[in-house]
Design an enzyme around this catalytic site. Structure first.
Site, PDB file in Angstrom:
ATOM      1  N   ASP A  75       0.852  -1.331   0.094  1.00  0.00           N
ATOM      2  CA  ASP A  75      -0.018  -0.073  -0.156  1.00  0.00           C
ATOM      3  C   ASP A  75       0.870   1.347  -0.254  1.00  0.00           C
ATOM      4  O   ASP A  75       1.977   1.426   0.546  1.00  0.00           O
ATOM      5  CB  ASP A  75      -0.751   0.078   1.259  1.00  0.00           C
ATOM      6  CG  ASP A  75      -2.103   0.803   1.106  1.00  0.00           C
ATOM      7  OD1 ASP A  75      -2.296   1.590  -0.129  1.00  0.00           O
ATOM      8  OD2 ASP A  75      -2.519   1.055   2.166  1.00  0.00           O
TER       9      ASP A  75
ATOM     10  N   SER B  78      -7.394  -5.592  -5.228  1.00  0.00           N
ATOM     11  CA  SER B  78      -8.709  -6.144  -4.508  1.00  0.00           C
ATOM     12  C   SER B  78     -10.106  -5.971  -5.227  1.00  0.00           C
ATOM     13  O   SER B  78     -10.201  -5.296  -6.070  1.00  0.00           O
ATOM     14  CB  SER B  78      -8.675  -5.307  -3.149  1.00  0.00           C
ATOM     15  OG  SER B  78      -9.361  -3.816  -3.390  1.00  0.00           O
TER      16      SER B  78
ATOM     17  N   ASN C 154     -11.064  -2.418  -5.459  1.00  0.00           N
ATOM     18  CA  ASN C 154     -10.099  -1.732  -6.205  1.00  0.00           C
ATOM     19  C   ASN C 154     -10.930  -1.443  -7.729  1.00  0.00           C
ATOM     20  O   ASN C 154     -10.251  -0.367  -8.368  1.00  0.00           O
ATOM     21  CB  ASN C 154      -8.565  -2.301  -6.493  1.00  0.00           C
ATOM     22  CG  ASN C 154      -7.853  -1.951  -5.102  1.00  0.00           C
ATOM     23  OD1 ASN C 154      -6.995  -2.784  -4.736  1.00  0.00           O
ATOM     24  ND2 ASN C 154      -8.221  -1.109  -4.326  1.00  0.00           N
TER      25      ASN C 154
HETATM   26  C1  IPE Z   1      -5.274  -2.709  -0.109  1.00  0.00           C
HETATM   27  O1  IPE Z   1      -5.189  -1.356  -0.287  1.00  0.00           O
HETATM   28  C2  IPE Z   1      -5.347  -3.499  -1.425  1.00  0.00           C
HETATM   29  C3  IPE Z   1      -4.040  -3.630  -2.306  1.00  0.00           C
HETATM   30  C4  IPE Z   1      -2.955  -3.129  -1.555  1.00  0.00           C
HETATM   31  C5  IPE Z   1      -4.157  -4.108  -3.435  1.00  0.00           C
HETATM   32  P1  IPE Z   1      -6.280  -0.290  -0.539  1.00  0.00           P
HETATM   33  O2  IPE Z   1      -5.354   1.139  -0.607  1.00  0.00           O
HETATM   34  O3  IPE Z   1      -7.182  -0.649  -1.448  1.00  0.00           O
HETATM   35  O4  IPE Z   1      -7.023  -0.168   1.104  1.00  0.00           O
HETATM   36  P2  IPE Z   1      -7.881   0.910   1.683  1.00  0.00           P
HETATM   37  O5  IPE Z   1      -8.879   0.914   0.729  1.00  0.00           O
HETATM   38  O6  IPE Z   1      -7.106   1.862   2.138  1.00  0.00           O
HETATM   39  O7  IPE Z   1      -8.352   0.003   2.757  1.00  0.00           O
HETATM   40  C1  IPE Z   2      -1.621   0.427  -3.335  1.00  0.00           C
HETATM   41  O1  IPE Z   2      -1.302   1.760  -3.365  1.00  0.00           O
HETATM   42  C2  IPE Z   2      -1.898  -0.275  -4.694  1.00  0.00           C
HETATM   43  C3  IPE Z   2      -3.249  -0.775  -5.205  1.00  0.00           C
HETATM   44  C4  IPE Z   2      -4.290  -0.623  -4.095  1.00  0.00           C
HETATM   45  C5  IPE Z   2      -3.539  -1.137  -6.253  1.00  0.00           C
HETATM   46  P1  IPE Z   2      -2.479   2.588  -3.440  1.00  0.00           P
HETATM   47  O2  IPE Z   2      -3.056   3.218  -4.615  1.00  0.00           O
HETATM   48  O3  IPE Z   2      -3.785   2.396  -2.414  1.00  0.00           O
HETATM   49  O4  IPE Z   2      -2.036   4.076  -2.665  1.00  0.00           O
HETATM   50  P2  IPE Z   2      -2.489   5.056  -1.647  1.00  0.00           P
HETATM   51  O5  IPE Z   2      -3.070   4.214  -0.479  1.00  0.00           O
HETATM   52  O6  IPE Z   2      -3.500   5.730  -2.636  1.00  0.00           O
HETATM   53  O7  IPE Z   2      -1.404   5.889  -1.125  1.00  0.00           O
HETATM   54 MG    MG Z   3      -4.169   2.241  -0.411  1.00  0.00          MG
END
Ligand code: IPE
Ligand code: IPE
Ligand code: MG
Length: 245
Positions: free
Chosen positions: A18, A63, A66
């Protein structure tokens, strides 16, 4: 690899990768550039786990939730996944790494399913490490999916309701055949599971770090493993009981 005890490694490490978006914002770049930088951390982490001797590595790459991000971002993530699979396959083969996946794979596009299937097939016999990608994955969805399959097998006379146990249930999950994760790492300073491995993480050790995923390197992985090695996993027993064994 100072401080690392090679005799007490977590067999299965799972990572919630993340912070790509926040990394990009911090560097005044677009979110997609953040994801691209994150792909480099994936490469570094897979290599480091293989070298250290980790048997199973599960990466939360996308996810079910996502899918609801802006469509340009979803499109870019899918493109990156495709590129990653194409570029990494020779390295996976060379390093004896088996690729597997968990999640609602049917939700992925035809071309991605094809590349993924091909990479899984070509690495199926590899024994050095399992790299398991969580794609279109949701823990609750996985549990509901398992329940439906169990009901169907009961209806078809393949399974008796009486025989449903924790072990049998586990075999109906996407993770069938994989051990539960010993260590779960989440980057970017968030303290939640976000629908990841809900059933499987019942006794997993959690490690949270403020490092944003694109900055995650071998030393951060080693720090997490060293921290894991300092813990006593009691599984509900007392410390005294464990020491007698
Ligand atoms: C969790 O991260 C999913 C992945 C790392 C693929 P998210 O960024 O989607 O999670 P939330 O929304 O902050 O809980
Ligand atoms: C994790 O990084 C990658 C995925 C969830 C696919 P994020 O895209 O969630 O990054 P933040 O949480 O917005 O910083
Ligand atoms: Mg994230």
């Amino acid at each position: 690899m100072k401080d690392l005890n090679l005799k007490n490694l977590p067999g299965h490490i799972a990572i919630i990768m993340d912070g790509n978006g926040r990394w990009a914002e911090k560097h005044m770049l677009g979110r997609i550039t953040g994801h691209k930088k994150g792909a480099r951390s994936v490469r570094v982490t897979v290599k480091a786990c293989r070298e250290i001797g980790i048997r199973y590595l599960t990466l939360y790459a996308f996810s079910v939730e996502n899918w609801f991000r802006p469509s340009e971002e979803v499109g870019a993530l899918m493109e990156l996944l495709e590129t990653y699979l194409r570029l990494e396959l020779p390295g996976l083969i060379k390093n004896d790494i088996r690729l597997t996946s968990i999640g609602d794979i049917e939700a992925l596009s035809g071309p991605i399913r094809e590349i993924l299937g091909d990479a899984m097939e070509k690495t199926a016999g590899n024994k050095g490490m399992v790299l398991n990608l969580a794609l279109s994955y949701g823990g609750r969805d996985e549990i509901v999916h398992a329940v439906k399959k169990i009901l169907k097998d009961c209806q078809d006379g393949i399974l008796r309701p009486h025989d449903v146990s924790k072990d049998v249930f586990s075999r109906y999950l996407y993770t069938c055949g994989l051990p539960d994760p010993d260590l779960l790492i989440r980057t970017s300073g968030e303290y939640r599971l976000s629908n990841f491995l809900l059933w499987q993480s019942a006794y997993t050790e959690f490690y949270f770090t403020d490092v944003l995923w694109p900055d995650f390197r071998r030393k951060h992985l080693v720090d997490a493993i060293v921290d894991f090695q300092k813990r006593e996993r009691r599984f509900g027993l007392t410390s005294g009981q464990l020491q007698r064994d």
